[in-house]
Design a protein around this motif. Structure first.
Motif, PDB file in Angstrom:
ATOM      1  N   UNK A   1       0.751  -1.182   0.049  1.00 38.47           N
ATOM      2  CA  UNK A   1      -0.018   0.030  -0.003  1.00 38.47           C
ATOM      3  C   UNK A   1       0.884   1.169  -0.137  1.00 38.47           C
ATOM      4  N   UNK A   2       2.200   1.092   0.436  1.00 40.92           N
ATOM      5  CA  UNK A   2       2.887   2.264   0.446  1.00 40.92           C
ATOM      6  C   UNK A   2       3.685   2.552  -0.774  1.00 40.92           C
ATOM      7  N   UNK A   3       3.534   1.472  -1.835  1.00 38.11           N
ATOM      8  CA  UNK A   3       4.119   1.541  -3.014  1.00 38.11           C
ATOM      9  C   UNK A   3       5.738   0.909  -3.080  1.00 38.11           C
ATOM     10  N   UNK A   4       5.775   0.075  -2.103  1.00 37.46           N
ATOM     11  CA  UNK A   4       7.036  -0.356  -2.028  1.00 37.46           C
ATOM     12  C   UNK A   4       7.199  -1.582  -3.272  1.00 37.46           C
ATOM     13  N   UNK A   5       8.072  -1.562  -4.104  1.00 33.02           N
ATOM     14  CA  UNK A   5       8.088  -2.574  -5.291  1.00 33.02           C
ATOM     15  C   UNK A   5       8.958  -3.856  -4.681  1.00 33.02           C
ATOM     16  N   UNK A   6       8.361  -5.034  -5.343  1.00 33.26           N
ATOM     17  CA  UNK A   6       9.092  -6.127  -5.070  1.00 33.26           C
ATOM     18  C   UNK A   6      10.609  -6.175  -5.257  1.00 33.26           C
ATOM     19  N   UNK A   7      11.369  -6.889  -4.687  1.00 31.82           N
ATOM     20  CA  UNK A   7      12.674  -6.938  -4.864  1.00 31.82           C
ATOM     21  C   UNK A   7      13.053  -7.879  -6.209  1.00 31.82           C
ATOM     22  N   UNK A   8      14.189  -7.873  -6.540  1.00 23.61           N
ATOM     23  CA  UNK A   8      14.602  -8.435  -8.065  1.00 23.61           C
ATOM     24  C   UNK A   8      14.486  -9.929  -7.723  1.00 23.61           C
ATOM     25  N   UNK A   9      14.857 -10.400  -6.430  1.00 19.47           N
ATOM     26  CA  UNK A   9      14.838 -11.821  -6.028  1.00 19.47           C
ATOM     27  C   UNK A   9      13.523 -12.286  -5.871  1.00 19.47           C
ATOM     28  N   UNK A  10      12.247 -11.327  -5.349  1.00 15.86           N
ATOM     29  CA  UNK A  10      10.966 -12.013  -5.347  1.00 15.86           C
ATOM     30  C   UNK A  10      10.370 -11.938  -6.827  1.00 15.86           C
ATOM     31  N   UNK A  11      10.715 -11.122  -7.678  1.00 10.10           N
ATOM     32  CA  UNK A  11      10.357 -10.929  -8.971  1.00 10.10           C
ATOM     33  C   UNK A  11      10.909 -12.030  -9.972  1.00 10.10           C
ATOM     34  N   UNK A  12      12.168 -12.561  -9.576  1.00  7.11           N
ATOM     35  CA  UNK A  12      12.480 -13.821 -10.294  1.00  7.11           C
ATOM     36  C   UNK A  12      11.923 -14.963  -9.638  1.00  7.11           C
ATOM     37  N   UNK A  13      11.648 -15.097  -8.329  1.00  8.70           N
ATOM     38  CA  UNK A  13      10.978 -16.300  -7.862  1.00  8.70           C
ATOM     39  C   UNK A  13       9.400 -16.351  -8.224  1.00  8.70           C
ATOM     40  N   UNK A  14       9.014 -15.082  -8.222  1.00  5.50           N
ATOM     41  CA  UNK A  14       7.450 -15.218  -8.975  1.00  5.50           C
ATOM     42  C   UNK A  14       7.437 -15.451 -10.284  1.00  5.50           C
ATOM     43  N   UNK A  15       8.441 -14.883 -10.998  1.00  3.50           N
ATOM     44  CA  UNK A  15       8.368 -15.323 -12.557  1.00  3.50           C
ATOM     45  C   UNK A  15       8.784 -16.910 -12.679  1.00  3.50           C
ATOM     46  N   UNK A  16       9.399 -17.477 -11.825  1.00  5.00           N
ATOM     47  CA  UNK A  16       9.423 -18.997 -11.823  1.00  5.00           C
ATOM     48  C   UNK A  16       8.389 -19.659 -11.470  1.00  5.00           C
ATOM     49  N   UNK A  17       7.575 -19.039 -10.676  1.00  4.72           N
ATOM     50  CA  UNK A  17       6.455 -19.878 -10.037  1.00  4.72           C
ATOM     51  C   UNK A  17       5.185 -19.767 -11.184  1.00  4.72           C
ATOM     52  N   UNK A  18       5.282 -18.511 -11.845  1.00  4.12           N
ATOM     53  CA  UNK A  18       4.467 -18.225 -12.895  1.00  4.12           C
ATOM     54  C   UNK A  18       4.654 -19.159 -14.162  1.00  4.12           C
ATOM     55  N   UNK A  19       5.766 -19.298 -14.408  1.00  6.93           N
ATOM     56  CA  UNK A  19       6.167 -20.313 -15.526  1.00  6.93           C
ATOM     57  C   UNK A  19       5.918 -21.809 -15.123  1.00  6.93           C
ATOM     58  N   UNK A  20       6.085 -21.997 -13.768  1.00  4.09           N
ATOM     59  CA  UNK A  20       5.321 -23.512 -13.566  1.00  4.09           C
ATOM     60  C   UNK A  20       3.866 -23.525 -13.821  1.00  4.09           C
ATOM     61  N   UNK A  21       3.275 -22.276 -13.418  1.00  2.93           N
ATOM     62  CA  UNK A  21       1.866 -22.714 -13.754  1.00  2.93           C
ATOM     63  C   UNK A  21       1.312 -22.597 -15.044  1.00  2.93           C
ATOM     64  N   UNK A  22       2.094 -21.678 -15.893  1.00  2.00           N
ATOM     65  CA  UNK A  22       1.775 -21.907 -17.578  1.00  2.00           C
ATOM     66  C   UNK A  22       2.137 -23.161 -17.872  1.00  2.00           C
TER      67      UNK A  22
END
Length: 141
Positions: free
Chosen positions: A14-35
């Motif tokens: 809610x404060x607009x804090x963006x996710x870290x590069x590590x979290x973006x990479x982990x979420x990207x990997x998770x999304x790849x598994x889902x796809x």
């Protein structure tokens, strides 16, 4: 069955804090598994509620409430649309998800209504209209 999987907001999102590069990479990997598994149909993150609005309905009246909204724990920071065989399958996928927030977090899973869920109230004419609109939306993508 389709499910909307909602990542609940926290004070950082809610404060607009963006996710870290590590979290973006982990979420990207998770999304790849889902796809790859044929589960993920859509997914997006949302800007903080301070950049949003709500429209309140009261009879024929409408009023607009600008964000931010007070109850952070009730807000959504992002979502997916998944196709799963059951709620249990969706739960199993969520349990594999990286923690989407810096601290404790929560993800809510809700089944999406489909045409057959509405029974006889969803007449053949309404079904035809729904199918036509879905085709138009698909054509816009």
């Amino acid at each position: 069955m389709k499910f909307m999987v909602m990542v609940k907001a926290d004070h950082n999102s809610e404060a607009g804090v963006m996710p870290s590069q590590e979290l973006l990479a982990a979420m990207g990997q998770f999304n790849e598994e889902l796809v790859k598994a044929g589960v993920m149909l859509a997914g997006e993150g949302l800007h903080p509620s301070s950049k949003g609005a709500r429209v309140r309905f009261s009879g024929t009246g409408r009023s607009v409430i600008d964000g931010p909204f007070a109850e952070t724990k009730e807000l959504v920071a992002g979502f997916w649309i998944w196709r799963c065989a059951s709620l249990q399958e969706a739960i199993e996928w969520v349990k594999r998800c990286p923690n989407p927030m810096l601290g404790d977090s929560e993800i809510e899973i809700r089944q999406v209504f489909e045409a057959d869920d509405f029974g006889e109230a969803f007449t053949p004419e309404l079904r035809e209209q729904e199918e036509r609109l879905r085709a138009q939306v698909a054509g816009q993508g």
